[in-house]
Design an enzyme around this catalytic site. Structure first.
Site, PDB file in Angstrom:
ATOM      1  N   LYS A  54       0.921  -1.094   0.099  1.00 57.51           N
ATOM      2  CA  LYS A  54       0.222   0.229   0.092  1.00 57.51           C
ATOM      3  C   LYS A  54       0.778   1.163  -0.019  1.00 57.51           C
ATOM      4  O   LYS A  54       0.616   2.213  -0.690  1.00 57.51           O
ATOM      5  CB  LYS A  54      -0.855   0.002   1.212  1.00 57.51           C
ATOM      6  CG  LYS A  54      -2.090  -1.143   1.126  1.00 57.51           C
ATOM      7  CD  LYS A  54      -2.661  -1.413   2.247  1.00 57.51           C
ATOM      8  CE  LYS A  54      -3.740  -2.437   2.454  1.00 57.51           C
ATOM      9  NZ  LYS A  54      -4.316  -3.043   3.469  1.00 57.51           N
ATOM     10  N   GLN A  98      -4.612  -1.243   9.666  1.00 55.10           N
ATOM     11  CA  GLN A  98      -4.297  -2.826   9.070  1.00 55.10           C
ATOM     12  C   GLN A  98      -4.703  -3.763   9.888  1.00 55.10           C
ATOM     13  O   GLN A  98      -4.600  -3.733  11.156  1.00 55.10           O
ATOM     14  CB  GLN A  98      -2.928  -3.163   8.700  1.00 55.10           C
ATOM     15  CG  GLN A  98      -2.658  -4.508   8.193  1.00 55.10           C
ATOM     16  CD  GLN A  98      -3.167  -4.378   6.804  1.00 55.10           C
ATOM     17  OE1 GLN A  98      -3.240  -3.554   5.933  1.00 55.10           O
ATOM     18  NE2 GLN A  98      -3.837  -5.697   6.439  1.00 55.10           N
ATOM     19  N   ASP A 121     -10.896   2.124   3.591  1.00 54.66           N
ATOM     20  CA  ASP A 121     -11.538   0.767   3.622  1.00 54.66           C
ATOM     21  C   ASP A 121     -12.902   0.439   3.442  1.00 54.66           C
ATOM     22  O   ASP A 121     -13.302  -0.731   3.069  1.00 54.66           O
ATOM     23  CB  ASP A 121     -10.853   0.185   4.738  1.00 54.66           C
ATOM     24  CG  ASP A 121      -9.581  -0.753   4.657  1.00 54.66           C
ATOM     25  OD1 ASP A 121      -9.184  -0.999   3.578  1.00 54.66           O
ATOM     26  OD2 ASP A 121      -8.714  -0.917   5.705  1.00 54.66           O
TER      27      ASP A 121
END
Ligand code: NAD
Length: 302
Positions: A54, A98, A121
């Site tokens: 990422k 994460q 997300d």
């Protein structure tokens, strides 16, 4: 192999080129660039590898990228304070925590603490609600399902009126992709069935699918004889089934397999995604797209 391969790797390059051009255009016009913070707790190798991917992609696109790495022992309070710091930072448009998080931290609490307008997300309940309602209110579709829908669109797989069968009902893949494909919208309008571990006769459901999306995490779950001739098979599964020595580096690397028996399925399907190189590369790509869109929303450009 009669099936057309839908290569996520190639689609990723197309989309990243579009994003790069958009970032330059917005930067030249306004001076602003998309800002993404990646928060990584602990050193789980899979999480480290995802976050590294990422970070590298964001940097290659000219984003502002902030890395916040914290030890496994961080308290919930400290992590919530870190999230709040970036909720208030006007140069940050996307906050990525994460997952999974260590046991002492309530994952839901952390997701709920992210400003929904920076939740790239798409896991915050507000964004899940927006997704369910559909239409123009959707801000951040979750990345893997968004990648799947984008692959179908770019490969020109017809979805309107199609029988879609999704195998798997997780919150990050199965449920959201089902919701996205049943919406009254361009690139959707499908009739969707969601199958799971309690489904009776999975084979019968798969056999009538014009579009079969498999996200179970069980290698080889879908047998070739379950596939409708000419249909589209999207294999989301990423299963580590062993290791091999990389020709490039000489080091051991994981052997990855999907949930579908690819070789045989490719003889029957009309379209199919490979593993690796299919859905996988789309997830980070859509995260970048969501972060760019977040900046555009903030600037009133969308
Ligand atoms: P999960 O474990 O949360 O959910 C799996 C789902 O599959 C469950 O709902 C379960 O009911 C269903 N299932 C499992 N075994 C089944 C069976 N035998 N019959 C019918 N249904 C069954 O998994 P997830 O997070 O949705 O991930 C699924 C797979 O997709 C995994 O292999 C994961 O690594 C992969 N994945 C890939 C990406 C990507 O970017 N390519 C992203 C997310 C997940």
């Amino acid at each position: 192999m009669p099936a057309t391969l839908i290569k996520g790797k190639d689609i990723r390059e197309e989309i990243l080129t579009e994003i790069r051009a958009d970032v330059e255009r917005i930067r030249d016009k306004t001076g602003a660039v998309p800002g993404l913070v990646t928060i990584l707790v602990g050193e789980d190798p899979a999480s480290v590898s995802y976050v590294t991917g990422k970070i590298k992609t964001a940097q290659s696109l000219g984003f502002k990228e902030v890395q916040e790495n914290r030890p496994e022992t961080i308290s919930e309070e400290e992590l919530l304070a870190l999230v709040e710091q970036y909720n208030r930072d006007e140069t940050i448009h996307g906050i990525l925590v994460q997952l999974p998080l260590p046991k002492q931290i309530d994952e839901k609490k952390v997701i709920n603490a992210i400003n929904p307008d920076k939740d790239v997300d798409g896991f915050h309940p507000v964004n899940v609600g927006r997704l369910l309602i559909g239409g123009g209110g959707v801000k951040f579709p979750p990345c893997t399902p968004a990648g799947i829908v984008e692959m179908l669109r770019r490969a020109e797989v017809p979805t309107a009126g199609a029988e879609v069968v999704v195998v798997g009902r997780s919150n990050i893949v199965g449920k959201p992709v089902a919701v996205m494909l049943l919406q009254k919208a361009e690139g959707a309008n499908a009739t969707v069935t969601v199958a799971h571990t309690r489904t009776r006769d999975l084979a019968a459901h798969c056999r009538r699918a014009d579009i079969l999306i498999v996200a179970a995490g069980v290698p080889g779950l879908v047998k070739p004889e379950w596939i409708k001739p000419g249909s589209c098979v999207i294999d989301v599964g990423v299963n580590r089934v062993g290791t091999k020595i990389s020709k490039k580096t000489g080091k051991p690397v994981a052997v990855l397999k999907g949930d579908v028996d690819f070789e045989k399925a490719a003889e029957i399907a009309g379209w199919i995604t490979p593993v690796p190189g299919g859905v996988g590369p789309m997830t980070i790509t859509m995260l970048m797209q969501n972060t760019l869109n977040s900046l555009k929303f903030m600037l009133g450009m969308e």
